[in-house]
Design a protein around this motif. Sequence first.
Motif, mmCIF file in Angstrom:
data_model
loop_
_atom_site.group_PDB
_atom_site.id
_atom_site.type_symbol
_atom_site.label_atom_id
_atom_site.label_comp_id
_atom_site.label_asym_id
_atom_site.label_seq_id
_atom_site.Cartn_x
_atom_site.Cartn_y
_atom_site.Cartn_z
ATOM 1 N N PRO A 105 0.798 -1.232 0.000
ATOM 2 C CA PRO A 105 0.000 0.000 0.000
ATOM 3 C C PRO A 105 0.830 1.282 0.000
ATOM 4 C CG PRO A 105 -0.944 -1.602 1.503
ATOM 5 C CD PRO A 105 0.366 -2.166 1.056
ATOM 6 N N ASP A 106 2.012 1.254 0.609
ATOM 7 C CA ASP A 106 2.828 2.468 0.666
ATOM 8 C C ASP A 106 3.720 2.637 -0.563
ATOM 9 O OD1 ASP A 106 4.678 0.490 1.018
ATOM 10 O OD2 ASP A 106 5.391 1.180 2.987
ATOM 11 N N GLY A 107 3.546 1.748 -1.546
ATOM 12 C CA GLY A 107 4.331 1.844 -2.767
ATOM 13 C C GLY A 107 5.594 1.010 -2.755
ATOM 14 N N SER A 108 5.976 0.516 -1.601
ATOM 15 C CA SER A 108 7.173 -0.329 -1.522
ATOM 16 C C SER A 108 6.858 -1.699 -2.134
ATOM 17 C CB SER A 108 7.614 -0.490 -0.068
ATOM 18 O OG SER A 108 6.614 -1.157 0.688
ATOM 19 N N ARG A 109 7.915 -2.464 -2.380
ATOM 20 C CA ARG A 109 7.734 -3.790 -2.975
ATOM 21 C C ARG A 109 8.447 -4.820 -2.112
ATOM 22 N NH1 ARG A 109 6.114 -3.587 -8.315
ATOM 23 N NH2 ARG A 109 7.418 -5.323 -9.041
ATOM 24 N N ARG A 110 7.813 -5.953 -1.929
ATOM 25 C CA ARG A 110 8.398 -7.007 -1.118
ATOM 26 C C ARG A 110 8.221 -8.347 -1.811
ATOM 27 N NH1 ARG A 110 5.354 -10.425 2.001
ATOM 28 N NH2 ARG A 110 6.987 -10.489 3.588
ATOM 29 N N ALA A 120 0.037 -9.081 7.748
ATOM 30 C CA ALA A 120 -1.422 -9.012 7.767
ATOM 31 C C ALA A 120 -1.994 -8.205 6.618
ATOM 32 C CB ALA A 120 -1.889 -8.417 9.097
ATOM 33 N N ASN A 121 -1.142 -7.500 5.883
ATOM 34 C CA ASN A 121 -1.661 -6.706 4.766
ATOM 35 C C ASN A 121 -1.192 -7.220 3.406
ATOM 36 O OD1 ASN A 121 1.006 -5.984 5.090
ATOM 37 N ND2 ASN A 121 0.665 -3.764 4.894
ATOM 38 N N ALA A 122 -0.724 -8.472 3.355
ATOM 39 C CA ALA A 122 -0.347 -9.095 2.086
ATOM 40 C C ALA A 122 -0.321 -10.610 2.278
ATOM 41 C CB ALA A 122 1.005 -8.571 1.603
#
Length: 236
Positions: A105-110, A120-122
């Motif tokens: 959501p913050d634009g970062s990539r993991r 909990a958000n991916a």
Amino acid sequence: MRRLAGAATSVVLAVLGLTGPGATGATAAPVSEPCAGVTLVVDLGDLPVGTDGRGSSVRCGTTTGRALDVLRSAGVALEGTAQLGLAFVCRVDGRPAADEAVTMPDGSRRTESCARTPPANAYWSLWTVGDDGTWRYATTGVGDTELVDGQAFALVYSVGRSEGRPPAVTPAQARAGELPAGWSIPSAAPVAEPGTGPDGTGTDVDGPGPAVVAGLGLLAALVVAVVVLRVRRARA
């Protein structure tokens, strides 16, 4: 005699399932009509279509019981975490891949290593059907959720939602095979863990079954009979 031997051999091969339509192995039933078993939804959700062209899908489970076993019966490949195993689903049909960058959501990539529980958000959220016929966020894992014929179960990859996102199809649409564009209804061979049987006891799932053993015995008896008759004719 050759015709008799050839006909008998054909019968044996048919018993073994080595000739004719479907000789490549048993497959799970596609959902081309309302599923009589458990309807299974694999919704990529916030993940893009795979590089292999595979997108979201609906399948029909060929067994009942634990969601884990029902999913495997329909060819859905699951991977848990190194920390908790399949107590927490980390990958479904190989997604997200270990080298696949997921946009947060913050634009970062993991990327997902599956070493520990995903954030909990991916993660893959699980869904069952409530008494009102709509999707309900599941609070138990695939090893603890029990399913019976006529029910539906869904896995949806969600980013930025603590309780996941509901599937893009309703349970009724999934059961009827009424799917959005780009979705598929694959017919897939059941998935088993390497080196283990369906019950996880270590039984070799690749070993010959009773029908194969019986068929090989019949074929061997036929060959012996042909040899004996030829010997008798030669002596006469």
